[in-house]
Design a protein around this motif. Structure first.
Motif, PDB file in Angstrom:
ATOM      1  N   LYS A 144      39.386  55.239  80.207  1.00 49.47           N
ATOM      2  CA  LYS A 144      39.636  56.615  79.949  1.00 49.47           C
ATOM      3  C   LYS A 144      39.729  55.709  78.493  1.00 49.47           C
ATOM      4  CE  LYS A 144      41.851  55.717  83.429  1.00 49.47           C
ATOM      5  NZ  LYS A 144      43.299  55.498  84.459  1.00 49.47           N
ATOM      6  N   GLY A 145      39.959  56.841  77.860  1.00 47.30           N
ATOM      7  CA  GLY A 145      40.052  56.708  75.818  1.00 47.30           C
ATOM      8  C   GLY A 145      40.096  55.817  75.485  1.00 47.30           C
ATOM      9  N   GLU A 146      40.476  54.796  74.250  1.00 45.91           N
ATOM     10  CA  GLU A 146      40.052  54.717  73.259  1.00 45.91           C
ATOM     11  C   GLU A 146      41.005  53.148  73.016  1.00 45.91           C
ATOM     12  OE1 GLU A 146      38.631  55.739  69.204  1.00 45.91           O
ATOM     13  OE2 GLU A 146      37.573  57.564  70.853  1.00 45.91           O
ATOM     14  N   ILE A 147      40.921  52.222  72.344  1.00 43.51           N
ATOM     15  CA  ILE A 147      41.704  50.533  72.300  1.00 43.51           C
ATOM     16  C   ILE A 147      42.543  51.728  71.696  1.00 43.51           C
ATOM     17  CG2 ILE A 147      40.832  50.082  69.902  1.00 43.51           C
ATOM     18  CD1 ILE A 147      41.066  48.144  70.875  1.00 43.51           C
ATOM     19  N   PRO A 153      51.059  49.348  75.132  1.00 44.44           N
ATOM     20  CA  PRO A 153      51.149  49.046  76.305  1.00 44.44           C
ATOM     21  C   PRO A 153      52.333  47.811  76.326  1.00 44.44           C
ATOM     22  CG  PRO A 153      48.946  49.563  76.496  1.00 44.44           C
ATOM     23  CD  PRO A 153      49.649  48.583  74.508  1.00 44.44           C
ATOM     24  N   THR A 154      53.400  48.488  77.612  1.00 46.80           N
ATOM     25  CA  THR A 154      54.169  47.699  78.071  1.00 46.80           C
ATOM     26  C   THR A 154      53.050  46.479  78.957  1.00 46.80           C
ATOM     27  OG1 THR A 154      55.183  48.440  79.871  1.00 46.80           O
ATOM     28  CG2 THR A 154      55.916  48.086  77.724  1.00 46.80           C
ATOM     29  N   GLY A 155      53.123  45.324  79.539  1.00 46.55           N
ATOM     30  CA  GLY A 155      52.767  44.553  80.729  1.00 46.55           C
ATOM     31  C   GLY A 155      51.223  43.838  80.623  1.00 46.55           C
ATOM     32  N   CYS A 156      50.269  44.480  81.188  1.00 41.20           N
ATOM     33  CA  CYS A 156      48.568  44.432  80.577  1.00 41.20           C
ATOM     34  C   CYS A 156      48.364  45.409  80.002  1.00 41.20           C
ATOM     35  CB  CYS A 156      47.820  44.551  81.980  1.00 41.20           C
ATOM     36  SG  CYS A 156      46.535  44.610  81.567  1.00 41.20           S
ATOM     37  N   ARG A 157      47.830  45.170  78.635  1.00 37.37           N
ATOM     38  CA  ARG A 157      47.513  45.550  76.902  1.00 37.37           C
ATOM     39  C   ARG A 157      46.373  46.296  77.505  1.00 37.37           C
ATOM     40  NH1 ARG A 157      49.065  41.782  72.338  1.00 37.37           N
ATOM     41  NH2 ARG A 157      50.854  41.530  72.988  1.00 37.37           N
ATOM     42  N   PHE A 158      45.439  46.043  79.163  1.00 38.35           N
ATOM     43  CA  PHE A 158      44.515  47.059  78.846  1.00 38.35           C
ATOM     44  C   PHE A 158      44.540  47.705  80.576  1.00 38.35           C
ATOM     45  CE2 PHE A 158      40.188  47.521  81.433  1.00 38.35           C
ATOM     46  CZ  PHE A 158      39.991  47.834  80.567  1.00 38.35           C
ATOM     47  N   ARG A 159      45.808  47.580  80.680  1.00 39.15           N
ATOM     48  CA  ARG A 159      46.140  48.763  82.036  1.00 39.15           C
ATOM     49  C   ARG A 159      45.793  49.940  82.090  1.00 39.15           C
ATOM     50  NH1 ARG A 159      51.388  51.452  81.601  1.00 39.15           N
ATOM     51  NH2 ARG A 159      52.811  50.521  80.094  1.00 39.15           N
ATOM     52  N   THR A 160      46.055  50.808  80.442  1.00 36.93           N
ATOM     53  CA  THR A 160      46.077  52.101  79.846  1.00 36.93           C
ATOM     54  C   THR A 160      44.490  53.224  80.046  1.00 36.93           C
ATOM     55  OG1 THR A 160      45.686  51.857  77.057  1.00 36.93           O
ATOM     56  CG2 THR A 160      48.093  52.639  78.543  1.00 36.93           C
ATOM     57  N   ARG A 161      43.727  51.803  79.827  1.00 36.85           N
ATOM     58  CA  ARG A 161      42.347  51.805  79.969  1.00 36.85           C
ATOM     59  C   ARG A 161      41.599  51.543  81.396  1.00 36.85           C
ATOM     60  NH1 ARG A 161      39.270  50.001  74.691  1.00 36.85           N
ATOM     61  NH2 ARG A 161      38.273  51.689  75.342  1.00 36.85           N
ATOM     62  N   GLY A 174      36.385  57.411  67.539  1.00 36.03           N
ATOM     63  CA  GLY A 174      35.158  58.312  68.431  1.00 36.03           C
ATOM     64  C   GLY A 174      35.712  59.340  68.501  1.00 36.03           C
ATOM     65  N   MET A 175      36.706  59.641  68.290  1.00 36.78           N
ATOM     66  CA  MET A 175      37.624  61.377  68.347  1.00 36.78           C
ATOM     67  C   MET A 175      37.099  61.779  66.983  1.00 36.78           C
ATOM     68  SD  MET A 175      38.811  61.357  71.542  1.00 36.78           S
ATOM     69  CE  MET A 175      40.244  62.458  71.679  1.00 36.78           C
ATOM     70  N   ARG A 176      36.629  61.615  66.002  1.00 36.62           N
ATOM     71  CA  ARG A 176      36.621  61.816  65.100  1.00 36.62           C
ATOM     72  C   ARG A 176      34.688  62.239  65.743  1.00 36.62           C
ATOM     73  NH1 ARG A 176      38.261  58.647  60.361  1.00 36.62           N
ATOM     74  NH2 ARG A 176      40.540  58.107  61.424  1.00 36.62           N
ATOM     75  N   GLN A 177      34.273  61.446  65.647  1.00 32.59           N
ATOM     76  CA  GLN A 177      32.878  61.847  65.910  1.00 32.59           C
ATOM     77  C   GLN A 177      32.849  63.393  67.153  1.00 32.59           C
ATOM     78  OE1 GLN A 177      30.121  61.773  64.524  1.00 32.59           O
ATOM     79  NE2 GLN A 177      29.144  59.442  64.054  1.00 32.59           N
ATOM     80  N   GLU A 201      29.275  54.345  75.197  1.00 30.78           N
ATOM     81  CA  GLU A 201      28.582  54.756  75.476  1.00 30.78           C
ATOM     82  C   GLU A 201      29.476  56.388  76.008  1.00 30.78           C
ATOM     83  OE1 GLU A 201      26.746  52.336  77.904  1.00 30.78           O
ATOM     84  OE2 GLU A 201      26.821  53.992  79.085  1.00 30.78           O
ATOM     85  N   GLN A 202      30.074  56.662  75.821  1.00 27.93           N
ATOM     86  CA  GLN A 202      31.636  57.992  75.853  1.00 27.93           C
ATOM     87  C   GLN A 202      30.541  59.117  75.345  1.00 27.93           C
ATOM     88  OE1 GLN A 202      34.785  56.457  74.514  1.00 27.93           O
ATOM     89  NE2 GLN A 202      36.182  56.373  76.006  1.00 27.93           N
ATOM     90  N   ILE A 203      30.076  58.547  73.907  1.00 29.16           N
ATOM     91  CA  ILE A 203      29.237  59.597  73.043  1.00 29.16           C
ATOM     92  C   ILE A 203      28.428  60.138  74.116  1.00 29.16           C
ATOM     93  CG2 ILE A 203      28.937  59.437  70.905  1.00 29.16           C
ATOM     94  CD1 ILE A 203      31.256  60.351  70.661  1.00 29.16           C
ATOM     95  N   MET A 204      27.020  58.724  74.264  1.00 32.95           N
ATOM     96  CA  MET A 204      26.209  59.483  74.268  1.00 32.95           C
ATOM     97  C   MET A 204      26.532  60.436  75.639  1.00 32.95           C
ATOM     98  SD  MET A 204      23.766  55.772  73.632  1.00 32.95           S
ATOM     99  CE  MET A 204      24.776  54.809  75.032  1.00 32.95           C
TER     100      MET A 204
END
Lengths: 328, 317
Positions: A280-283, A290-298, B155-158, B188-191
């Motif tokens: 989901k989303g981007e970095i 994020p608290t806890g695991c930094r990757f959990r939002t994605r 990515g959002m700008r693209q 991958e998302q943009i493709m």
């Protein structure tokens, strides 16, 4: 026994945030961006460690702070049994002979007004190695080695007269002319075209073997790292999330982020059906981690418990470490 | 149905140091709902070709040949007619989303400017509606219309750029290295967005890229360019499974792959020829493992094999 050339312990690099003056007055604690947070790793003689991650993961900050191009906030960095964190100006300058860096853009790392022969000779002058006569010989010999032939002609050329691949060869020659023990390569092949990229990778691989170098190979491209590195560390938002021997990492990736990174490399085969895991989303912004695991939002496999875990690396056996305690 | 066809396109740049023949005799077409990939290394003329279709080249470029859209050659259009066509019939998105958006304009104003350029009387609600639809179709919330470009990630700008490109429902979208400045995960998302668009918007896409992996995933057919020439043109299945031109074969082998049991680094020896100083004969001959006598004497023409095209003497019958 093979010695560790580089040992990094609990490396931290925090960048202070600029605030409006009123907030500076009111707030006691200054907010920081935790670009690199409690990183530890070591690299042996003749070994290449890959550092892989997306932009913003902090991999370049690691590469620059372990050779003190930027000052680390805290932590210990031992290169060749010397802790370089406490070295003062002149000592540090002399120690730099032992570690060099190759940057991404060779045009920007070469002085456009200097012939490439002079550029490569420069480190010898700075470190007072050889005499003016032998220095030129050393440069010419190295030019032959990195395949800049005819070397005498190349000696007097300017960077603008070279192609991208040739320029990167010059930068590699300059990095190894002082006979260092350790080289950081920061996205050194990212700007090169496909047909040339492998040539430069091949050269780095050979140089690494011949000089028995310890290599930190920073890249966003797992596929390139595969050819050079014995081990690979995957970084996300300032933390290493997984580290393993290259084959082990490719065959049994453990952390969800590593799996995502693997599945998103485009494969030049229209019939290749890969399991796509799209996050989901981007970095997220490192100012608002994020608290806890930094990757959990994605993370596609996120659980409630992920809000509370520390991202400690756990050993899965044989030096394969991962920061995800849940994912099997 | 053929949507856009390029015939014998030649582009020369006049420079102080002589004329550079940047694109030589390029021909290809793209059908409705199809994606055509143009691949090649830097300096091969792929972007020049893409920009020439929309006549966006600098004044020192001389363009010759035909770009046929809707039955007429748009290279002969007047400037005003061309202006009306850009964005509405054929639109383009560029590599760098940072420099493609105006930093002091809100996202909505980018859309409004575009819509007004083609319909000066457009009402604000109407324009908002169009902009919202375009944004939503690439996965960006319409709430973000009032934001500034700096509030978006790369990515959002693209995605915003793609949304701008499709607002007026063009029938051809030229994407010039749309994912090159992005990370693999975002790429991958943009493709995914581009693949969906082709289906839902009834549109052709011309995808210009140096990444053979991207073409394999998104495109239906592919053009391989080398030193200003189309060296091979085929559907994606044939192009990857049975490449004909030695350059395509070697290029495919030199892509770093993620198969752990393949640890051999392969590359193409030598480097690109200088376009100001093209040697006689085939442009790839100095790097080609199958080189013959004729290769240095005469430049190979295009040979047609079934539905495919290849510029190499190996296929001379």
């Amino acid at each position: 026994m093979i010695n560790n050339v580089v040992v990094v312990k609990n490396l931290k690099k925090y960048f202070p945030l600029k605030l409006p003056w009123l907030e500076v007055v009111l707030k006691k604690e200054k907010p920081v961006v935790k670009a690199v947070d409690e990183l530890s790793f070591s690299i042996k003689e003749g070994e290449a460690l890959g550092l892989v991650g997306e932009s913003g993961s902090g991999k370049t900050t690691v590469g620059r702070s372990i050779i003190r191009l930027i000052e680390p906030t805290s932590g210990d960095i031992e290169i060749n049994n010397t802790n370089i964190v406490n070295l003062k100006n002149e000592q540090l300058r002399q120690a730099r002979k032992e570690f060099q860096i190759i940057f991404q853009d060779p045009m920007a790392s070469l002085n456009p007004y200097m012939t490439i022969g002079k550029s490569v000779m420069h480190p010898l002058e700075i470190h007072n190695i050889g005499t003016p006569k032998t220095r030129k010989e050393m440069v010419l010999e190295l030019f032959r080695r990195v395949n800049l032939i005819p070397e005498k002609e190349f000696f007097n050329r300017y960077p603008r007269q070279l192609s991208g691949g040739q320029r990167q060869r010059v930068v590699i020659a300059r990095a190894i002319i002082t006979n260092p023990k350790f080289i950081v390569s920061d996205e050194a092949t990212a700007m090169l075209d496909v047909s040339v990229r492998s040539q430069v990778l091949q050269l780095m691989l050979e140089i690494k073997k011949e000089y028995n170098l310890a290599f930190l190979f920073i890249t966003h491209d797992l596929a390139s790292a595969k050819y050079i590195c014995e081990r690979i560390a995957v970084m996300y938002l300032g933390k290493i999330v997984e580290i393993a021997a290259t084959r082990e990492l490719f065959e049994n990736p453990h952390h969800p982020y590593t799996k995502i990174l693997m599945s998103s490399i485009p494969v030049p085969d229209p019939n290749f059906k890969k399991e796509k895991i799209i996050p989901k989303g981007e970095i997220p912004s490192p100012t608002n981690m994020p608290t806890g695991c930094r990757f959990r939002t994605r993370c596609p496999y996120v659980k409630k418990e992920c809000e509370e875990i520390d991202m400690n690396l756990e050993d899965l056996g044989d030096g394969h470490l991962s920061a995800c305690p849940f994912f099997k | 149905m053929i949507n856009l066809e390029v015939k014998n396109l030649n582009i020369k740049y006049r420079t102080r140091n002589g004329t550079v023949h940047a694109v030589k005799d390029a021909s290809f077409f793209v059908r409705k709902k199809e994606t055509l990939g143009i691949v090649g290394e830097s300096g091969c003329g792929k972007s020049t070709t893409g920009h020439a279709v929309l006549r966006l080249l600098p004044p020192n470029a001389l363009t010759d040949g035909e770009v046929v859209y809707n039955g007429s050659n748009i290279l002969k259009y007047s400037n005003e007619k061309m202006r009306q066509l850009r964005g509405k019939d054929i639109s383009i998105i560029f590599q760098d989303p940072m420099t493609s958006l105006d930093p002091i304009m809100r996202i909505r104003d980018h859309f409004f400017e575009l819509i007004r350029a083609h319909n000066p009387k457009a009402k604000e609600e109407e324009m908002r509606e169009m902009a919202s639809n375009a944004l939503e179709s690439v996965g960006v919330s319409a709430k973000r219309l009032d934001n500034y470009p700096f509030e978006f990630s790369g990515g959002m700008r693209q995605r915003v750029m793609i949304a701008l490109g499709i607002t007026l429902k063009p029938s051809v979208l030229i994407a010039d290295e749309p994912t090159t400045s992005l990370d693999v995960v975002v790429q991958e998302q943009i493709m995914g967005v581009l693949k969906d668009l082709k289906q839902t918007q009834d549109m052709s896409i011309i995808l210009i890229t140096h990444d053979l992996g991207v073409v394999a995933e998104v495109a239906d057919s592919g053009v391989v360019m080398y030193a200003g020439e189309v060296v091979e043109y085929a559907d994606v299945q044939n192009l990857y499974n049975n490449p004909l031109h030695p350059y395509t074969q070697l290029l495919l082998k030199s892509v770093p792959n993620i198969k752990i049991d393949d640890m051999e680094l392969r590359y193409i020896p030598g480097s690109l020829p200088d376009l100001k100083n093209i040697p006689q004969g085939c442009r790839f001959k100095d790097r080609c493992p199958f080189v013959k006598d004729i290769c240095s004497k005469k430049e190979p023409p295009i040979f047609k094999i079934d539905e495919r095209e290849v510029r190499c003497w190996l296929y001379d019958k």
